[in-house]
Scaffold this active site. Structure first.
Site, PDB file in Angstrom:
ATOM      1  N   PRO A 159      33.816   8.767  -3.245  1.00 40.44           N
ATOM      2  CA  PRO A 159      33.595   8.688  -4.694  1.00 40.44           C
ATOM      3  C   PRO A 159      32.428   7.752  -4.984  1.00 40.44           C
ATOM      4  O   PRO A 159      32.257   6.732  -4.310  1.00 40.44           O
ATOM      5  CB  PRO A 159      34.920   8.125  -5.228  1.00 40.44           C
ATOM      6  CG  PRO A 159      35.573   7.463  -4.059  1.00 40.44           C
ATOM      7  CD  PRO A 159      35.151   8.249  -2.858  1.00 40.44           C
ATOM      8  N   ASP A 160      31.616   8.128  -5.951  1.00 45.32           N
ATOM      9  CA  ASP A 160      30.488   7.288  -6.378  1.00 45.32           C
ATOM     10  C   ASP A 160      31.007   6.333  -7.450  1.00 45.32           C
ATOM     11  O   ASP A 160      31.224   6.725  -8.607  1.00 45.32           O
ATOM     12  CB  ASP A 160      29.363   8.173  -6.926  1.00 45.32           C
ATOM     13  CG  ASP A 160      28.090   7.391  -7.204  1.00 45.32           C
ATOM     14  OD1 ASP A 160      28.197   6.249  -7.699  1.00 45.32           O
ATOM     15  OD2 ASP A 160      27.001   7.925  -6.932  1.00 45.32           O
ATOM     16  N   LEU A 193      29.717   3.633  -8.986  1.00 44.92           N
ATOM     17  CA  LEU A 193      28.842   3.336 -10.118  1.00 44.92           C
ATOM     18  C   LEU A 193      28.763   4.518 -11.075  1.00 44.92           C
ATOM     19  O   LEU A 193      28.754   4.345 -12.298  1.00 44.92           O
ATOM     20  CB  LEU A 193      27.449   2.951  -9.618  1.00 44.92           C
ATOM     21  CG  LEU A 193      26.470   2.388 -10.654  1.00 44.92           C
ATOM     22  CD1 LEU A 193      27.053   1.165 -11.356  1.00 44.92           C
ATOM     23  CD2 LEU A 193      25.138   2.051 -10.006  1.00 44.92           C
ATOM     24  N   LYS A 244      23.301   7.146 -13.713  1.00 46.74           N
ATOM     25  CA  LYS A 244      24.596   6.463 -13.645  1.00 46.74           C
ATOM     26  C   LYS A 244      24.884   5.613 -14.874  1.00 46.74           C
ATOM     27  O   LYS A 244      25.861   4.874 -14.913  1.00 46.74           O
ATOM     28  CB  LYS A 244      24.664   5.645 -12.355  1.00 46.74           C
ATOM     29  CG  LYS A 244      24.433   6.555 -11.132  1.00 46.74           C
ATOM     30  CD  LYS A 244      24.729   5.899  -9.819  1.00 46.74           C
ATOM     31  CE  LYS A 244      24.497   6.899  -8.684  1.00 46.74           C
ATOM     32  NZ  LYS A 244      24.847   6.357  -7.367  1.00 46.74           N
ATOM     33  N   ASP A 276      28.403   6.154   1.575  1.00 52.66           N
ATOM     34  CA  ASP A 276      28.340   7.424   0.846  1.00 52.66           C
ATOM     35  C   ASP A 276      29.315   8.448   1.408  1.00 52.66           C
ATOM     36  O   ASP A 276      29.786   9.336   0.680  1.00 52.66           O
ATOM     37  CB  ASP A 276      26.922   7.993   0.903  1.00 52.66           C
ATOM     38  CG  ASP A 276      25.923   7.127   0.146  1.00 52.66           C
ATOM     39  OD1 ASP A 276      26.315   6.554  -0.886  1.00 52.66           O
ATOM     40  OD2 ASP A 276      24.775   7.012   0.597  1.00 52.66           O
ATOM     41  N   LYS A 325      43.486   5.501  19.258  1.00 55.13           N
ATOM     42  CA  LYS A 325      42.137   5.349  19.763  1.00 55.13           C
ATOM     43  C   LYS A 325      41.672   6.617  20.467  1.00 55.13           C
ATOM     44  O   LYS A 325      42.375   7.151  21.344  1.00 55.13           O
ATOM     45  CB  LYS A 325      42.067   4.164  20.732  1.00 55.13           C
ATOM     46  CG  LYS A 325      40.681   3.938  21.311  1.00 55.13           C
ATOM     47  CD  LYS A 325      40.678   2.793  22.318  1.00 55.13           C
ATOM     48  CE  LYS A 325      39.292   2.671  22.964  1.00 55.13           C
ATOM     49  NZ  LYS A 325      39.262   1.610  23.984  1.00 55.13           N
ATOM     50  N   LYS A 355      18.315   6.121 -10.723  1.00 58.33           N
ATOM     51  CA  LYS A 355      19.703   5.669 -10.591  1.00 58.33           C
ATOM     52  C   LYS A 355      20.216   5.100 -11.907  1.00 58.33           C
ATOM     53  O   LYS A 355      21.352   5.378 -12.317  1.00 58.33           O
ATOM     54  CB  LYS A 355      19.793   4.614  -9.482  1.00 58.33           C
ATOM     55  CG  LYS A 355      21.209   4.216  -9.098  1.00 58.33           C
ATOM     56  CD  LYS A 355      21.195   3.360  -7.835  1.00 58.33           C
ATOM     57  CE  LYS A 355      22.614   3.119  -7.328  1.00 58.33           C
ATOM     58  NZ  LYS A 355      22.608   2.359  -6.044  1.00 58.33           N
ATOM     59  N   ASN A 400      28.003  -0.763   7.153  1.00 60.01           N
ATOM     60  CA  ASN A 400      26.577  -1.082   7.028  1.00 60.01           C
ATOM     61  C   ASN A 400      26.397  -2.581   7.209  1.00 60.01           C
ATOM     62  O   ASN A 400      27.359  -3.301   7.500  1.00 60.01           O
ATOM     63  CB  ASN A 400      26.038  -0.612   5.676  1.00 60.01           C
ATOM     64  CG  ASN A 400      26.856  -1.146   4.512  1.00 60.01           C
ATOM     65  OD1 ASN A 400      26.957  -2.352   4.316  1.00 60.01           O
ATOM     66  ND2 ASN A 400      27.465  -0.248   3.750  1.00 60.01           N
ATOM     67  N   PHE A 458      23.035  -1.982  -8.324  1.00 59.71           N
ATOM     68  CA  PHE A 458      22.056  -2.427  -7.335  1.00 59.71           C
ATOM     69  C   PHE A 458      21.518  -1.215  -6.588  1.00 59.71           C
ATOM     70  O   PHE A 458      22.248  -0.235  -6.370  1.00 59.71           O
ATOM     71  CB  PHE A 458      22.692  -3.397  -6.343  1.00 59.71           C
ATOM     72  CG  PHE A 458      22.656  -4.842  -6.803  1.00 59.71           C
ATOM     73  CD1 PHE A 458      21.871  -5.773  -6.151  1.00 59.71           C
ATOM     74  CD2 PHE A 458      23.412  -5.246  -7.893  1.00 59.71           C
ATOM     75  CE1 PHE A 458      21.825  -7.095  -6.575  1.00 59.71           C
ATOM     76  CE2 PHE A 458      23.376  -6.561  -8.326  1.00 59.71           C
ATOM     77  CZ  PHE A 458      22.588  -7.486  -7.665  1.00 59.71           C
TER      78      PHE A 458
END
Length: 419
Positions: free
Chosen positions: A307-308, A310, A349, A281, A291, A345, A212, A331
């Site tokens: 895995p999450d 937070l 969490k 995610d 390649k 959230k 990202n 965040f």
């Protein structure tokens, strides 16, 4: 007499403005507080006050010329840079701000400032229109984003005849800022903080990956703000653009799984956890060893959940005794319904705070020098911050964290007393 700066070396840069004469008072005050003051003057500064004046006051030679090497055993500007506990520029002209912001090194002062790793305190002084010029504002923001601290100029009669903001802060005000940086209380001293920053990299093959736009700048700013408050900081970072901060333990990772593992193994020793990283995610189910070649008109990738981190931190925290629970800050980068998603959230969490922003707003997205955030607690919005440089956002966030931690300790103490 109390000498809070005993054993500290202050490297003072004096540049060519009429306020250079105030450097004499500044040197005198610092020496009286026990500081070892080493002065560098630009050529322009020597037109307003002589090097001999500052040499007599500091009892140290004054550096003015990068080619005036007095000791064959060392390189003067490197020795000066290495000796400093704090670098101060007062007065700082628009010219030196531009040099510092853009990495110029064409005289003794700018070269030494580029070589030092000491914290930097800047006290600007210039005409009001110069101070308000977009180029100067950009340079100030750039320096502040790198961790420089400013003693802002005062408002009053200027040497040019104008009345406005631009007058050098009074020497006592500058001294107060120096003492605070070198000998002031460190409210996070003894606290261990884990902060994540940047984006994760999820490999498709050896040359392609999913990631990202996170630059890591917000997480880096938090690490610096916590470090300057005395915390022992571990910075776990993925893909980033900015140089990593000095004075913190840096752990480099690539994937979300690696970041998860590094965070979880440090939780038992953490007092504060700040999850500022933008973690992918999903990751590809299969990673090609070589390649991948173009073999068809389309390509389908099967992705699986990462895995999450937070969520894992919150669940781990829930199972710990009260005294061992870290303070957790998450965040949330959103594009719609910011408050709704932030509060959801925070509750799901089990965070103490959520810092949320709308990344579609100009000045608040990934890769920018600034951010626009709202801090949420269990009761809802705690504080809304306008567009600010990320270091300023980090400073305010650390203030809120510290306040909430102290409040929690007081409540726990009262409950223990009542029991």
């Amino acid at each position: 007499m109390n000498k809070p700066l005993s054993g500290k070396t202050v490297l003072l840069g004096v540049t060519g403005g009429i306020a250079a004469y105030k450097a004499a008072t500044l040197c005198s005050r610092l020496v009286s507080l026990g500081a070892n003051v080493k002065v560098i003057m630009t050529e322009g500064a020597t037109k307003f006050i002589t090097p001999l004046t500052l040499q007599v006051l500091t009892r140290n030679p004054v550096a003015t010329d990068i080619f005036d090497e007095r000791d064959a055993a060392g390189v003067q500007h490197i020795d000066l840079a290495d000796s400093a506990d704090l670098a101060v520029i007062a007065p700082a002209t628009a010219n030196i701000l531009s040099k510092l912001a853009n990495g110029s090194a064409d005289d003794m002062l700018s070269t030494t400032m580029l070589a030092t790793t000491a914290p930097l305190l800047i006290a600007p002084a210039m005409n009001v229109h110069m101070w308000e010029h977009p180029a100067v504002i950009d340079n100030v923001n750039k320096l502040a984003s790198r961790g420089a601290t400013f003693v802002e100029p005062g408002t009053g009669q200027l040497a040019c005849g104008y009345v406005g903001k631009g007058r050098l802060a009074e020497p006592d005000e500058i001294v107060e800022a120096i003492v605070a940086m070198l000998a002031g209380p460190k409210p996070l001293s003894g606290q261990r903080l884990v902060v994540t920053a940047g984006g994760t990299v999820e490999r498709i093959d050896p040359v392609r990956y999913i990631t990202n736009d996170s630059s890591g700048k917000m997480g880096f700013a938090i690490a610096e703000a916590a470090r300057d408050r005395g915390a022992e900081v571990t910075l776990i970072c993925g893909k980033t653009e900015a140089p990593v901060p000095n004075g913190v333990l840096v752990v480099k990772v690539d994937s979300a799984i690696q970041m998860h593992d590094e965070v979880m193994k440090r939780l038992p020793d953490a007092d504060i956890v700040v999850k500022a990283a933008a973690v992918a995610d999903y990751r590809p189910l299969h990673r090609a060893e070589h390649k991948m070649k173009k073999t068809s008109e389309s390509l389908t990738l099967e992705l699986v959940r990462n895995p999450d981190i937070l969520q894992a931190v919150g669940e781990w925290k829930s199972g710990q005794p009260l005294k061992d629970k870290p303070f957790v800050v998450g965040f949330a980068a959103e594009t719609t319904d910011v408050e709704k998603h932030a509060m959801d959230k925070l509750n799901r969490k089990k965070c103490d705070l959520i810092v949320a922003n709308d990344i579609t707003e100009a000045g608040a997205g990934f890769g920018t020098e600034t951010n626009i955030v709202t801090v949420y607690g269990a009761e809802g919005p705690v504080e809304q911050l306008p567009q600010m440089i990320k270091r300023a956002v980090a400073e305010r966030l650390m203030d809120i964290v510290l306040s909430r931690m102290n409040r929690g300790k007081e409540q726990a103490s009262r409950k223990g007393t009542e029991a």
